[in-house]
Write a protein that holds these residues in place. Structure first.
Motif, PDB file in Angstrom:
ATOM      1  N   UNK A 152       0.822  -1.204   0.000  1.00  0.00           N
ATOM      2  CA  UNK A 152       0.000   0.000   0.000  1.00  0.00           C
ATOM      3  C   UNK A 152       0.861   1.261   0.000  1.00  0.00           C
ATOM      4  N   UNK A 153       1.999   1.132   0.673  1.00  0.00           N
ATOM      5  CA  UNK A 153       2.905   2.262   0.708  1.00  0.00           C
ATOM      6  C   UNK A 153       3.381   2.594  -0.707  1.00  0.00           C
ATOM      7  N   UNK A 154       3.717   1.536  -1.454  1.00  0.00           N
ATOM      8  CA  UNK A 154       4.164   1.751  -2.834  1.00  0.00           C
ATOM      9  C   UNK A 154       3.066   2.401  -3.663  1.00  0.00           C
ATOM     10  N   UNK A 155       1.864   1.880  -3.467  1.00  0.00           N
ATOM     11  CA  UNK A 155       0.718   2.397  -4.198  1.00  0.00           C
ATOM     12  C   UNK A 155       0.553   3.883  -3.920  1.00  0.00           C
ATOM     13  N   UNK A 156       0.686   4.224  -2.640  1.00  0.00           N
ATOM     14  CA  UNK A 156       0.496   5.615  -2.239  1.00  0.00           C
ATOM     15  C   UNK A 156       1.638   6.476  -2.749  1.00  0.00           C
ATOM     16  N   UNK A 157       2.824   5.879  -2.812  1.00  0.00           N
ATOM     17  CA  UNK A 157       4.003   6.627  -3.232  1.00  0.00           C
ATOM     18  C   UNK A 157       3.819   7.237  -4.622  1.00  0.00           C
ATOM     19  N   UNK A 158       3.200   6.431  -5.491  1.00  0.00           N
ATOM     20  CA  UNK A 158       2.972   6.918  -6.848  1.00  0.00           C
ATOM     21  C   UNK A 158       2.240   8.251  -6.830  1.00  0.00           C
TER      22      UNK A 158
END
Lengths: 415, 468
Positions: A152-158
């Motif tokens: 989810x962190x990666x998803x949010x990072x985008x």
């Protein structure tokens, strides 16, 4: 509400610390007066001090007594609040499904701020969120949030890192500003023209609507930059504009183009003509602005209104019903059996429905991927499970009409 | 507010709203009655009616918090005044007595000066509290006005309701940002939207300062001071926060004692135990014991007190339970959480952000089985008459994956549905309008979802669908 307001006004006006502060000031004055007296008559110091005692004491007692109105005022206001919120508990965390996905919430917020054009708040927020990343907490639905955390962190990072979204919305607000404040259609038309294939495939009228408005503006005497000119030239300019720009619209918008051209005949007196509605439509600008926003967001795969706004508003509308449900469940000590579906219908206004909903008239269940709606040859639709149960694999009668059919003739319906 | 696809193109759609042109609804044979969303329980009027009172569920903290703050403010003023009075009367009595004995005017003047200074100090403090009090009342009044605005709106479809709800969203966002400690963004957002009176930035900043002092600074002083300031409220609440803070303070004293004990040399450590004999470390332990006697012995949790006493014999690095967990630095996180809980409960603030509460409910209310479906047709980008569903939009899609979807007892579909040969279904009006727009040859139809260049079928291949 009126009662609360009265109480607050009382607290603001008189029932506060002001009087006690005055009393303290009086005490100070008593002390200073005594001091002055001792200075002028040093030998009377003992007696001055002795006579000072009771007035000072009295004056401070008054100061304490003068606190009372504030005390009662606050209590009364508190009681009025209790009355106002009687039977309205503070919302509890029982429905909270989100504490386990803080990164996704932050992403939603960042995107919301960007789409609202709050660019500087958004960048501050992204900065703070990156510096102090949130910590997921377990919720009933996601007891072990750390499993998905990094994904989810990666998803949010985008969303958080990329400046792309900001550029998109920056462009959108520029065009909207030109439209709404400057009455300048050019940037919007350029944007639409660059995407005319996609827009056309979507069946969107945006490009034509913009060009039509441009035609109208020219006709009533604005030049291409939105400035008023000699109005007599207007219709000629409009005609020239139509000649150069309306070509691609000839087929799809034949009727509309014809009407615009027909209006040329009334160029001297458009107000009394049948074409008046095109030329004196105050809401035309707002309409193209909204239509532009919708198309712009759709091409980004985003809804036109902020999802965060719609969802929190829907949530506020749903809360009373959910709360009632919670109370009933607590009383009966039950839990809902279907985890996937809310156990109660939430009365949302029709503007909050975005998908078609199919509820099987036989089983009263909502259609899902595994239980899709099926249409029998007679045109009636029931859910697949109901169909299987009714037919048991052989010919059967439609429950709603005399028609008989075989289950293999039923077709899945995509709503 | 966007209009759903089936309301955009169809005036014939059967709803209970008054039609704009007041044409009577077409009468359909009963067995083929058009489907609609008009559940007998929820008529259109009741669906859009705004009940302000029940709408206040999320707003209670908005009024409670400032009220609790102003009560605390008042209590502080009361305490100052009481103490000041007591002090002044005794010093004045003393000065009088002294004056009658020694008769030195200079001394009398001196003590009077001191008294005046004290009083002026007190006055200044009270003035500060008065300013704070007025600030809080002003914001309370602004909040009441904000809620009053809701009472003046009748319908959920009203533009005024949208304005109000937008403001509420800002409020929920600021509340969330403050709770997460994103103070900068919270302040900026509140300022840019002009809702400073509706949010409690300072109070949350103060709360976070104390939380951080525990979690990161590993200090109890700030939190203990806060306990002092809110003594009465905390007593009413009956929590363990103060005791736990005192316990932590004691644990730290013991830890320091043991650590200093190493430096004291071998005399106390001969057999691996710690004697309370001499040396710097030992004296710290004695201090700790006195501290415990003063602050912890009143507790009726004898087991815990016993364990605390045991710390004197077990050193942090001995790793013996249950003492090791008392020495653990995790306790600071526990204290920070406990402080937040106590703070929020004391000031009638929900433990979780209001945004979570509103959003959780909203996601479920809006979610449909189609939102995360893998088999249904991808509606989003292909048709311009279809607004994208907020749950399907990137912002919320993943967030909504784990919440239950809404319950419906009636189908909600367009009227006059037609099925195309590919299985897609759409309203007859939408079908007609789309095909006119894309200029399909008469007698043929294209699927609006297939776009302009999609496959075309003969009109005869389109079948009417009846959804009950």
């Amino acid at each position: 509400m009126d009662e609360l307001r009265e109480q607050i006004e009382l607290l603001q006006g008189s029932a506060n610390l002001a009087t006690s502060i005055d009393d303290v000031q009086k005490t100070i004055e008593l002390l200073t007066a005594a001091r002055a007296k001792i200075e002028t008559e040093p030998h009377k110091a003992p007696i001055t001090l002795a006579t000072l005692q009771s007035p000072v004491k009295a004056s401070l007692e008054v100061a304490q007594k003068d606190l009372k109105p504030a005390y009662f005022g606050l209590n009364k206001y508190g009681k009025a609040l209790d009355k106002k919120f009687k039977d309205k508990p503070l919302p509890t965390a029982e429905n909270d499904a989100l504490s386990s996905h803080p990164h996704l919430i932050n992403r939603a917020i960042a995107m919301h701020l960007l789409r609202e054009g709050q660019f500087s708040v958004a960048s501050t927020f992204i900065d703070e969120a990156n510096r102090n990343p949130p910590h997921p907490e377990p919720t009933p639905g996601t007891p072990n949030p750390y499993l998905n955390d990094s994904w989810e962190k990666d998803l949010a990072k985008d969303a958080l890192d990329s400046k792309k979204l900001q550029q998109h919305f920056g462009a959108m607000y520029h065009i909207l500003h030109e439209l709404r404040q400057q009455r300048n259609l050019r940037p919007a038309i350029e944007w639409a023209r660059e995407r005319s294939d996609v827009l056309e495939a979507r069946g969107s009228n945006l490009e034509f609507e913009l060009c039509r408005l441009q035609f109208v503006c020219l006709f009533v005497g604005q030049d291409e930059n939105g400035h008023m000119t000699e109005s007599a030239e207007g219709p000629f300019r409009a005609w020239a504009y139509a000649r150069s720009e309306f070509g691609p619209f000839q087929i799809r918008y034949a009727k509309e183009v014809q009407q615009l051209m027909g209006s040329m005949a009334y160029w001297q007196n458009i107000v009394d003509s049948p074409y008046r509605q095109y030329f004196y439509n105050e809401s035309a600008w707002e309409e193209v602005a909204l239509s532009f926003t919708r198309e712009f967001c759709s091409l980004l795969g985003l809804s036109a209104d902020s999802p965060l706004y719609i969802a929190t508003t829907a949530g506020a509308i749903a809360l009373p019903t959910l709360l009632k449900l919670q109370n009933i469940m607590k009383e009966k000590r039950t839990e809902w059996t279907t985890q996937n579906e809310l156990p109660v219908e939430i009365p949302l206004p029709p503007s909050y429905h975005f998908h078609s909903i199919f509820v099987c008239p036989v089983s009263k269940e909502q259609a899902t991927d595994t239980n899709p709606p099926m249409m029998m040859p007679c045109g009636h639709v029931i859910a697949k499970e109901s169909l299987d149960r009714l037919s048991k694999g052989a010919r059967f009668k439609c429950p709603y009409c005399p028609n008989e059919s075989h289950p293999r003739d039923a077709r899945t319906v995509f709503l | 507010m966007t209009t759903p696809r089936w309301l955009l193109c169809s005036h014939k759609h059967q709803t209970t709203t008054p039609r704009p042109n007041n044409t009577p609804p077409t009468i359909e044979p009963p067995q083929h009655a058009r489907t609609n969303h008009s559940n007998p329980l929820f008529t259109m009027a009741s669906l859009t009616k705004l009940n302000a009172d029940s709408h206040l569920l999320l707003e209670q903290p908005l009024l409670r918090f400032p009220h609790d703050l102003s009560r605390r403010n008042f209590k502080t003023a009361q305490r100052y005044l009481e103490n000041g009075t007591k002090e002044l009367t005794t010093t004045l009595a003393k000065a009088t007595k002294a004056a009658s004995k020694s008769a030195s005017p200079a001394a009398s003047l001196e003590s009077l000066d001191a008294m005046i200074q004290k009083m002026q100090g007190m006055k200044r403090k009270l003035e500060g509290l008065h300013e704070e009090e007025l600030r809080i009342h002003k914001s309370s009044k602004a909040r009441l006005q904000y809620l009053q605005d809701l009472y003046d709106v009748q319908s959920l479809d009203d533009v005024k309701y949208e304005d109000w709800s937008q403001k509420r969203l800002v409020r929920l966002l600021v509340d969330y940002l403050l709770r997460e400690g994103y103070v900068e963004s919270a302040t900026q957002l509140a300022e840019s939207k002009g809702v400073n009176d509706l949010v409690d930035v300072e109070a949350f900043v103060a709360c976070h300062r104390i939380e951080r002092s525990l979690r990161e600074g590993k200090r109890t002083a700030e939190a203990l001071k806060w306990c002092m300031e809110n003594g009465q409220g905390l007593k009413r609440l009956g929590g363990m926060l103060e005791f736990e803070l005192r316990l932590q303070q004691y644990i730290e004293m013991v830890r320091q004692g043991h650590e200093a004990g190493i430096g004291d040399g071998v005399n106390g450590l001969g057999d691996g135990g710690m004697s309370l004999g001499s040396g710097n470390g030992a004296s710290r332990l004695v201090e700790a014991r006195l501290y415990a006697k003063k602050y912890l012995s009143a507790s009726d949790d004898f087991e815990l007190v016993g364990r605390a006493a045991g710390l004197l014999a077990y050193r942090p690095w001995d790793g013996v339970e249950p003492y090791a967990s008392l020495y653990s630095t995790d306790r600071w996180n526990h204290l920070a959480e406990m402080f937040l809980d106590t703070h929020h409960t004391l000031f009638s603030l929900p433990v979780r952000p209001l945004l979570h509460i509103a959003l959780s409910a909203g996601l479920s209310a809006l979610k449909t089985p189609s939102c995360h479906s893998t088999s249904s047709v991808p509606i989003p980008i292909t048709s311009s008459s279809t607004p994208i569903c907020p749950i399907c939009s990137t912002e919320l899609k993943e967030l909504a994956r784990n919440v239950p979807y809404a319950h419906h007892t009636k189908s909600i579909v367009e009227s006059d549905l037609m099925m195309l040969p590919n299985g897609n279904v759409c309203g007859s009006d939408e079908l007609r309008v789309f095909n006119e727009k894309v200029g399909t040859v008469a007698g043929w139809v294209r699927d609006p979802l297939g776009g302009r260049s999609g496959e075309a079928w003969k009109e005869a291949a389109v079948q009417k669908v009846y959804i009950l």
